[in-house]
Design an enzyme around this catalytic site. Sequence first.
Site, PDB file in Angstrom:
ATOM      1  N   ASP A  57      -1.434   3.509   0.527  1.00  0.00           N
ATOM      2  CA  ASP A  57      -2.872   3.737   0.665  1.00  0.00           C
ATOM      3  C   ASP A  57      -3.298   4.726  -0.406  1.00  0.00           C
ATOM      4  O   ASP A  57      -3.264   5.944  -0.207  1.00  0.00           O
ATOM      5  CB  ASP A  57      -3.197   4.268   2.069  1.00  0.00           C
ATOM      6  CG  ASP A  57      -4.683   4.401   2.326  1.00  0.00           C
ATOM      7  OD1 ASP A  57      -5.472   3.912   1.490  1.00  0.00           O
ATOM      8  OD2 ASP A  57      -5.058   4.983   3.360  1.00  0.00           O
ATOM      9  N   ASP A  81      -6.014   6.969   8.716  1.00  0.00           N
ATOM     10  CA  ASP A  81      -7.447   6.691   8.790  1.00  0.00           C
ATOM     11  C   ASP A  81      -7.702   5.256   8.315  1.00  0.00           C
ATOM     12  O   ASP A  81      -6.769   4.521   7.988  1.00  0.00           O
ATOM     13  CB  ASP A  81      -8.254   7.698   7.952  1.00  0.00           C
ATOM     14  CG  ASP A  81      -7.768   7.783   6.506  1.00  0.00           C
ATOM     15  OD1 ASP A  81      -7.174   6.802   6.012  1.00  0.00           O
ATOM     16  OD2 ASP A  81      -7.976   8.828   5.859  1.00  0.00           O
ATOM     17  N   SER A 127      -4.929   8.388   0.096  1.00  0.00           N
ATOM     18  CA  SER A 127      -4.935   8.907   1.473  1.00  0.00           C
ATOM     19  C   SER A 127      -3.626   8.603   2.179  1.00  0.00           C
ATOM     20  O   SER A 127      -3.607   8.269   3.354  1.00  0.00           O
ATOM     21  CB  SER A 127      -6.110   8.292   2.257  1.00  0.00           C
ATOM     22  OG  SER A 127      -6.188   8.814   3.557  1.00  0.00           O
ATOM     23  N   GLU A 179      21.412  -6.397  13.489  1.00  0.00           N
ATOM     24  CA  GLU A 179      20.039  -6.750  13.129  1.00  0.00           C
ATOM     25  C   GLU A 179      19.456  -5.844  12.058  1.00  0.00           C
ATOM     26  O   GLU A 179      18.714  -6.298  11.179  1.00  0.00           O
ATOM     27  CB  GLU A 179      19.159  -6.693  14.381  1.00  0.00           C
ATOM     28  CG  GLU A 179      17.693  -7.016  14.120  1.00  0.00           C
ATOM     29  CD  GLU A 179      16.776  -6.532  15.216  1.00  0.00           C
ATOM     30  OE1 GLU A 179      15.698  -6.001  14.898  1.00  0.00           O
ATOM     31  OE2 GLU A 179      17.128  -6.672  16.405  1.00  0.00           O
ATOM     32  N   HIS A 217       9.009  -3.042  13.435  1.00  0.00           N
ATOM     33  CA  HIS A 217      10.155  -3.909  13.157  1.00  0.00           C
ATOM     34  C   HIS A 217      11.005  -4.136  14.403  1.00  0.00           C
ATOM     35  O   HIS A 217      11.573  -5.216  14.581  1.00  0.00           O
ATOM     36  CB  HIS A 217      11.002  -3.317  12.024  1.00  0.00           C
ATOM     37  CG  HIS A 217      10.432  -3.583  10.664  1.00  0.00           C
ATOM     38  ND1 HIS A 217      11.012  -4.443   9.773  1.00  0.00           N
ATOM     39  CD2 HIS A 217       9.305  -3.109  10.061  1.00  0.00           C
ATOM     40  CE1 HIS A 217      10.283  -4.498   8.669  1.00  0.00           C
ATOM     41  NE2 HIS A 217       9.244  -3.687   8.821  1.00  0.00           N
ATOM     42  N   ASP A 218      11.086  -3.148  15.275  1.00  0.00           N
ATOM     43  CA  ASP A 218      11.825  -3.334  16.517  1.00  0.00           C
ATOM     44  C   ASP A 218      11.144  -4.387  17.388  1.00  0.00           C
ATOM     45  O   ASP A 218      11.785  -5.303  17.896  1.00  0.00           O
ATOM     46  CB  ASP A 218      11.930  -2.011  17.275  1.00  0.00           C
ATOM     47  CG  ASP A 218      12.736  -2.142  18.560  1.00  0.00           C
ATOM     48  OD1 ASP A 218      13.739  -2.894  18.569  1.00  0.00           O
ATOM     49  OD2 ASP A 218      12.372  -1.493  19.555  1.00  0.00           O
TER      50      ASP A 218
END
Length: 321
Positions: free
Chosen positions: A236, A244, A239, A80, A60-61
Amino acid sequence: MSIHLVLVLALFIGISKGQLRIDFYAETCPEAESIVRAVVQDAILSKANTAAALLRLHFHDCFVEGCDGSILIENGPNAERHAFGHQGVVGFEVIEKAKAELETVCRGVVSCADIVALAARDAIALANGPAYQVPTGRRDGRVSNVSLAAEMPDVSDTIQQLKAKFLQKGLTEKDLVLLSAAHTVGTTACFFMTRRLYNFFPAGGGADPAINPVFLPELRARCPQNGDVNSRLPIDRGSEQTFDKHILQNIRDGFAVLESDARLNDDETTKSIIDSYFGFLNPLFGPSFEADFVESIVKMGQIGVKTGSRGGIRHVCASFN
């Protein structure tokens, strides 16, 4: 986007890249990277989701005004970090803690922008992901405005919109796939799931048809309609604590949690990139997901960097000097 503009963007990134280097602080602050690593390790031991938070913070930066620490500034409602596109971004306190420790050892030397990049690198390694070197030498930006984050990639973007937003930053379709795969660690809020589960367009309402029918009841149970939008679920499935390529398999099988991740499997180009990591001879002879991810995140970390007189070194990351 015209070929001319693409070449200009590539030249811009190339110039920025040339002004960063590995071990930039070797003489001026030799303990810099080890200090950041220790702070990140402590933070992750205290809260496992910190690894994902620091990785997301770096992304995001870099996507707003380049990798210049502008997202860290807290100077009121127009800063911001309060942009709609930055909702849910956390981890600021980890960067600030590392900065405070660095200031006691080598005041005014290490930029907040570099701390963000280093912290993301260490977070990936601590989540069992690849270890890699980060070119440093970024300077901190002097601008932070909520309006500048209006074009952040969004979970509801079409694949065409996602490609365009990445291309504007000099990133390819392959970078889009690999950086999206960073979702292999961490969680998301039900707030980002409501449309996909209950009001998906153009499916005429209802759920996104790309969701595997086996997975849909599970998602709706985790994020019931009119339920707590702040409730969180792994991005995910199966996991979420390990870095991975499992998320790419989930995307292939219709088990993507985020809508933007699912769209990668709808497009011929991005789908072929995902599939390349699951070829018959992979990983022995096929492309390496880990190596390719490192290439993409290092590339992302060089977007629009400020060097020399184009930026400064903050003493506190949340405040301009």
